[in-house]
Design a protein around this motif. Structure first.
Motif, short mmCIF file in Angstrom:
data_model
loop_
_atom_site.label_atom_id
_atom_site.label_comp_id
_atom_site.label_asym_id
_atom_site.label_seq_id
_atom_site.Cartn_x
_atom_site.Cartn_y
_atom_site.Cartn_z
N ARG A 133 2.14 3.60 0.05
CA ARG A 133 1.11 4.22 -0.72
C ARG A 133 0.17 5.10 0.21
O ARG A 133 0.13 4.79 1.37
CB ARG A 133 0.10 3.03 -1.44
CG ARG A 133 0.83 1.74 -2.25
CD ARG A 133 1.82 2.67 -3.33
NE ARG A 133 1.09 3.03 -4.58
CZ ARG A 133 1.37 4.18 -5.09
NH1 ARG A 133 2.71 4.73 -4.84
NH2 ARG A 133 0.98 4.68 -6.00
N HIS A 134 -0.49 5.95 -0.38
CA HIS A 134 -1.24 6.89 0.36
C HIS A 134 -2.46 5.94 1.08
O HIS A 134 -3.02 4.96 0.76
CB HIS A 134 -2.04 7.88 -0.61
CG HIS A 134 -2.49 8.89 0.25
ND1 HIS A 134 -3.74 9.07 0.88
CD2 HIS A 134 -2.36 10.27 0.61
CE1 HIS A 134 -3.92 9.98 1.41
NE2 HIS A 134 -3.16 11.07 1.30
N SER A 182 -5.82 5.63 -0.37
CA SER A 182 -5.82 5.34 -1.72
C SER A 182 -6.86 4.16 -1.46
O SER A 182 -6.91 3.16 -0.68
CB SER A 182 -4.48 4.96 -2.26
OG SER A 182 -3.83 3.97 -1.71
N ASN A 183 -7.37 3.58 -2.93
CA ASN A 183 -8.12 2.30 -3.10
C ASN A 183 -7.05 1.21 -2.71
O ASN A 183 -7.49 0.21 -2.15
CB ASN A 183 -8.48 2.15 -4.42
CG ASN A 183 -9.53 3.14 -4.91
OD1 ASN A 183 -10.38 3.27 -3.99
ND2 ASN A 183 -9.75 3.65 -6.23
N THR A 211 -11.77 1.42 -9.00
CA THR A 211 -10.77 1.01 -9.96
C THR A 211 -11.03 0.33 -11.14
O THR A 211 -10.86 0.71 -12.29
CB THR A 211 -9.76 0.30 -9.28
OG1 THR A 211 -8.73 -0.01 -10.08
CG2 THR A 211 -10.23 -0.90 -8.77
#
Length: 751
Positions: free
Chosen positions: A271-272, A275-276, A309
């Protein structure tokens, strides 16, 4: 140099293309272009000649790359397979395995096998040379011993390299008036090459892998919050703080999540990092039993990530998040086009690999549960069925309507399947006729050479084994009439389906064969490349121009392009060049007329040639007048002319409204626009085009000032005005030509 540029382009594709298959194909092209350049440098290749490879007869099928350049390789040169070698005795004569196989087929056993294949039709010819020994066997079986010996003598010098035998098995050529674009095997292979686009694959990976992990991760951290769950209100985080409450099973769930994450990370893209998900995952890895390993700043980031989120998708277990995930799971569960393509390709397994599809209905139904339970009931996408339809056997008109035949070039690819049978109809012996038809179809798959000095491509009857059976062909009146009818129908299909494009060279060459079979003797002309134009034309161009002037006299086309009223009967200015009768008066007229397009004091030779060649197309109408008169298509054009003209003009207008990426594509687009414009004017010359012109005048407003002169010029000529020597009318109209030696007055519309 053209070849060097093509090599450079192939090298770039081989090095930087993302698709492995694209890189592989580019590497093959790199090898081919290197071979071309090495052959030119060594003198082994003479580009521009009918016999470009040293010590090689013109009839040999050569490997040809883009632009008509040869690599020097023989298409029919291939090592024998294990089955071929297995039948040879230990002491079989010959210096190479291929020579030993060819010579074995000239013995009693080999000739018997060839004869059996002939009588049963269990042979397939993919390259013209593969029918040579079949013809030898037929000649011997029918008592033509001298002809057979002469043919063997001509083939003998290349028996050590070329395969002169067919592939044994049932012939897959379609019969009657039906054609197909591909075999079942070729269509199936293309379907199985379908892959999921990277962006779609990434989306499915997110929905199926990372979203469930994300929800579990958010739930873990939410369970440590003291108070209300964090959320964003006007961009500010409100609610409790994480890392304040530690449930008893929290560490066990943490360990299980980290194990599941490690497994997923090995198989899927990470994942980035900002990111969260990544922030919560990194914090989880650093967090031991309690929050002592986390700084206050890190806890703040956890709180911010949870707020982000939760505000966007709802809290874990909430109705909002459940609804979102349900919808996303439905999307993820849908079969990809690649999956459906594989299902469709599996359906093709029921049909002979080398044959075609008799209909699409057996493969067009929705997915069955037995094929793919997860996609039961899903309709097969039209674009995948269109790929499979390339193997459909149907009349040419039906394949045009279905879009399987989408251009004149594709029409030229499939037409030999019909022409071959018409030519073979002149042979009484059905065995020989079948071989003849297969050989012709294979011959038409040969790629054209780049030729200079008015040379012509190798003709079918120059193949020694075809010439050997010429005495056994009679001109059947039935076949002659069928060829004329096929030519008429195919011409109508080509003009009706693709009114905006000129007849491409491959189609013109196929028309030549039909013209010859029909005994019509029409002067059909080809499009000549501007970079290899030799400055003159053969006599047939003048003959075609004479027909156009006579047929189009007084029409809109004749007035718009100022066609000569007539051509003198005697060719006073002709001479022999390169063993060909040339039409010097025609060439001189083309050069004079081309002055209108000379807008530069220092024109390049390619552009200068292009202006002359365009005039040759204008004067001859590039085969349209010749075909319409000879095939009696006048009444048909009176009926469909307005529609064809409107479609041609619409295409030209659409082309002018499209942006272009390079100056080369801009020039090509302008040339094609002018060709479509010319076709539209030709069609209007056979009918009442008032409505078409009125519609065109309405559209002129959206084209801008740069293209408006073209519309004005056409309307002025239709109203009785004429262009002056510079191609202008009194109201500012301009004659639209595709080639100029300098800046084109319409070029601004290309940007």
């Amino acid at each position: 140099m053209y070849a060097t540029g093509r090599l450079q382009h192939a090298l770039e594709r081989a090095l930087v293309a993302d698709d492995v298959a694209v890189r592989r194909r580019a590497a093959v092209r790199v090898d081919a272009w290197r071979t071309v350049l090495e052959g030119m440098a060594s003198g082994k290749l003479t580009i521009g000649s009918r016999t470009p490879v040293a010590d090689t007869p013109a009839w040999v099928t050569l490997e040809v790359v883009t632009g008509g350049f040869v690599t020097g390789r023989y298409v029919a040169e291939s090592p024998p397979g294990a089955e071929e070698l297995a039948r040879l005795p230990v002491n079989a004569p010959g210096e190479t395995d291929r020579e030993r196989v060819n010579l074995w087929y000239l013995g009693d056993e080999g000739l018997a096998e060839l004869g059996q294949a002939l009588r049963t039709g269990r042979c397939r010819v993919d390259v013209p040379e593969e029918s040579a020994l079949l013809v030898v066997a037929w000649l011997l079986e029918n008592g033509h011993f001298a002809a057979a010996l002469d043919l063997v003598a001509e083939l003998r010098p290349l028996m050590h390299r070329l395969r002169f035998t067919p592939t044994f098995g049932p012939s897959s050529a379609p019969a009657g008036a039906v054609v197909r674009r591909q075999s079942v095997d070729e269509a199936r292979a293309q379907l199985r090459q379908a892959t999921v686009p990277p962006r779609i694959a990434a989306m499915r990976e997110t929905l199926q892998v990372w979203n469930p992990l994300h929800d579990r991760l958010v739930s873990l951290w939410c369970d440590t919050v003291d108070g209300d769950l964090p959320e964003l209100i006007s961009g500010v985080v409100n609610g409790g703080w994480p890392c304040r409450v530690w449930p008893d099973d929290w560490m066990e769930r943490r360990s299980q999540w980290l194990d599941d994450y490690a497994t997923a990370a090995e198989l899927h893209h990470a994942r980035h990092p900002k990111s969260n998900f990544a922030r919560l995952q990194a914090a989880l890895e650093r967090c031991p039993v309690d929050s002592s390993a986390l700084t206050g700043r890190e806890v703040g980031w956890i709180r911010r990530a949870l707020a982000n989120t939760i505000s966007a998708h709802g809290a874990p277990g909430s109705e909002a998040r459940a609804t979102l995930r349900t919808a996303q799971n439905e999307v993820a569960a849908r079969p990809t086009y690649a999956t459906l393509a594989h299902v469709l390709s599996t359906r093709l397994d029921r049909f002979p690999r080398d044959g075609g599809l008799p209909a699409l209905d057996p493969i067009a139904g929705a997915v069955d549960g037995a094929e793919l339970p997860a996609a039961a009931g899903v309709a097969m996408p039209p674009h995948l069925l269109a790929k499979a339809a390339r193997a459909l056997e149907a009349p040419i008109g039906e394949l045009v309507d279905r879009g399987v035949i989408g251009s004149g070039e594709v029409l030229a690819e499939v037409l030999p399947q019909v022409t071959s049978q018409l030519l073979a109809a002149n042979i009484a012996d059905p065995v020989l006729a079948s071989v003849y038809a297969q050989t012709y179809a294979a011959f038409r798959r040969r790629r054209s050479l780049l030729l200079l000095n008015l040379e012509h491509q190798v003709r079918f009857d120059e193949l020694p084994w075809v010439a050997a059976v010429a005495p056994y062909r009679d001109r059947s009146q039935k076949a002659t009439r069928a060829a004329a009818q096929t030519l008429r129908e195919t011409t109508a299909v080509a003009l009706g389906a693709f009114p905006q494009t000129i007849l491409p060279n491959p189609l013109v060459r196929e028309f030549h064969a039909l013209v010859s079979q029909a005994g019509l003797g029409l002067p059909l002309v080809e499009e000549v490349a501007a970079d290899i134009f030799m400055g003159t034309f053969t006599a047939k161009w003048r003959e075609a121009a004479s027909v156009a002037s006579r047929v189009l006299s007084g029409t809109l086309y004749a007035r718009y392009y100022d066609l000569p009223a007539a051509w003198p009967a005697a060719e006073q200015r002709s001479r022999i060049r390169w063993r060909k009768l040339t039409a010097d008066d025609f060439a001189e007229l083309c050069r004079r007329r081309a002055q209108e397009a000379h807008t530069s004091q220092t024109p390049g030779y390619v552009a200068q040639n292009g202006t002359v060649l365009e005039q040759s197309q204008i004067l001859t109408s590039h085969n349209l007048a010749v075909l319409v008169e000879a095939l009696d298509l006048t009444d048909w054009l009176r009926e469909v002319g307005p529609e064809l003209a409107d479609r041609a003009f619409s295409w030209a207008i659409q082309r002018q409204t499209q942006p272009v990426s390079t100056w080369i594509s801009g020039l090509q687009g302008l040339k094609n626009t002018a060709y479509a414009w010319r076709q539209g004017i030709f069609f209007l010359s056979y009918c009442d085009g008032a409505d078409v012109l009125a519609k065109l005048e309405e559209r002129a407003g959206v084209l801008g000032p740069r293209f408006a002169p073209a519309v004005t010029g056409l309307l002025d000529v239709a109203a009785g005005d004429r262009f002056d020597a510079h191609g202008r009318t009194g109201r500012g109209g301009r004659r639209l030509l595709g080639w100029t030696t300098g800046p084109h007055w319409c070029s601004a519309s290309l940007h």
